[in-house]
Design a protein around this motif. Structure first.
Motif: not given
Length: 399
Positions: A297-301, A321-326, A374-375, A379-382
């Protein structure tokens, strides 16, 4: 200014900006700027795509084209001609190899790459920089796979304990395999075209979402449709499934090694096709449910922000909805990394010397790179180094 000129030309090339409405119509561009744009296009493997923008600007009599050196234009055209020739060869080889595999009892699906040509407007698909051929292959249960040569019995293919081993032994029986990992094995066709035969379409490092992903793509028959690429019929991923698969593909490359604009432009045209064919809001809601179920979900935004801000995709086409920060973080990574991260200036050279020294250097470089994510994607990084060890053990056991 180099990046602005490059991005504006990219938007004109994909058609989200009309050439006659661009600020390039009335702006003078120096020869140095144009050489920089070609260099950037080469970094991102979009040289062939962007020549479409040059054609449109030239047709409109844009002032920016006046200072383009003739030798640069000839170099650009020469590279595009090579891309078109390479595409013709790769498509032909793709059809031949897939046809053979299907005839011999394998169920196949061509992933991304040549299969993406169907999403591009007519005349643009063959200008897409092509790489290797990715074929997802699985035995058709209850059938015996045909083989030739002296590596296995000419009387038929001996069914092994698992589908992975069956596919692997089939490849070994027909070609000279030169690589193996948890996801695929690979070989080079006699024409020089590299081919990856996938046991699985892709994966996640996080076990929970990887199990879900493998379950979602467990039945190849439900994922495939027959399509024609320049008259060559191949099995390819259904559009609604491809939206999920190629989002994961971009996500994986971002974490693993880097992702450039070639993959983003592919997704732009894929998503335009999906949106054109499935205008109902419910279709996008269904896809978003799957995206969230798979933990993207976060990556999709972030990806929707990049498609909108970088390539100019209209808001009504966006999945969420696009995520400006990400999105800004993702866009910075894409522009910096280049194609598959090969041109990322932040990545140092691998240490030369022994195999062990090289592997340690590679692991250290990957660890340092992954710390940037990481931030954003903890999950993927760890889980990434843990899964890498698991895949190594799997390979040793298989071999």
């Amino acid at each position: 200014m180099r990046k602005n000129l490059f991005i504006e030309l990219l938007r004109i090339s994909v058609g989200s900006r009309l050439a006659q409405d661009s600020w390039l119509m009335n702006r003078e561009c120096s020869a140095a700027e144009w050489f920089s744009v070609l260099e950037e296009a080469e970094r991102h493997a979009v040289v062939g795509i962007m020549v479409c923008g040059l054609d449109r600007l030239k047709t409109c009599g844009a002032k920016c084209m006046e200072a383009m050196p003739k030798e640069l234009m000839l170099q650009w055209i020469g590279e595009v001609m090579q891309i078109e020739q390479r595409n013709a060869l790769t498509t032909k080889v793709c059809g031949e190899v897939v046809g053979k595999m299907e005839k011999d009892g394998l169920r196949c699906c061509v992933l991304k790459g040549q299969a993406n040509h169907r999403y591009y407007p007519e005349g643009m698909g063959n200008r897409r920089n092509c790489g290797d051929i990715d074929i997802w292959a699985s035995p058709v249960r209850g059938e015996r796979l045909a083989v030739s040569g002296n590596r296995l019995s000419v009387n038929g293919y001996r069914l092994s304990r698992g589908a992975v081993r069956e596919v692997l032994e089939y490849v070994d029986a027909h070609w000279e395999r030169d690589g193996l990992c948890w996801l695929h094995c690979n070989f080079t066709h006699k024409s020089g075209v590299p081919i990856e035969v996938h046991f699985r379409p892709s994966f996640f490092s996080r076990p929970k979402y990887n199990r879900r992903f493998q379950r979602y793509f467990a039945d190849m028959e439900q994922c495939v449709e027959r399509v024609k690429i320049d008259g060559v019929e191949i099995p390819a991923m259904r559009v609604d499934k491809d939206v999920i698969y190629q989002m994961n593909h971009i996500y994986r490359h971002l974490i693993d090694e880097g992702v450039g604009l070639r993959q983003v432009v592919d997704y732009y045209w894929l998503f335009r096709r999906f949106s054109d064919e499935r205008l109902a809001v419910s279709d996008k809601e269904t896809v978003m449910e799957i995206v969230e179920w798979l933990g993207m979900r976060k990556f999709a935004g972030a990806l929707m922000y990049v498609l909108h801000e970088l390539l100019g995709m209209p808001s009504e086409y966006l999945l969420c909805e696009p995520s400006e920060k990400d999105g800004k973080f993702l866009m910075e990574e894409i522009l910096m990394s280049g194609n598959f991260g090969h041109q990322d200036p932040r990545m140092g050279e691998l240490a030369s010397g022994s195999y062990l020294k090289s592997r340690v250097s590679q692991a250290v470089r990957r660890f340092k790179r992954n710390m940037r994510f990481l931030t954003s994607y903890p999950g993927e990084v760890i889980w990434e180094p843990i899964v890498r060890v698991e895949h190594f053990v799997w390979k040793k056991r298989l071999c």
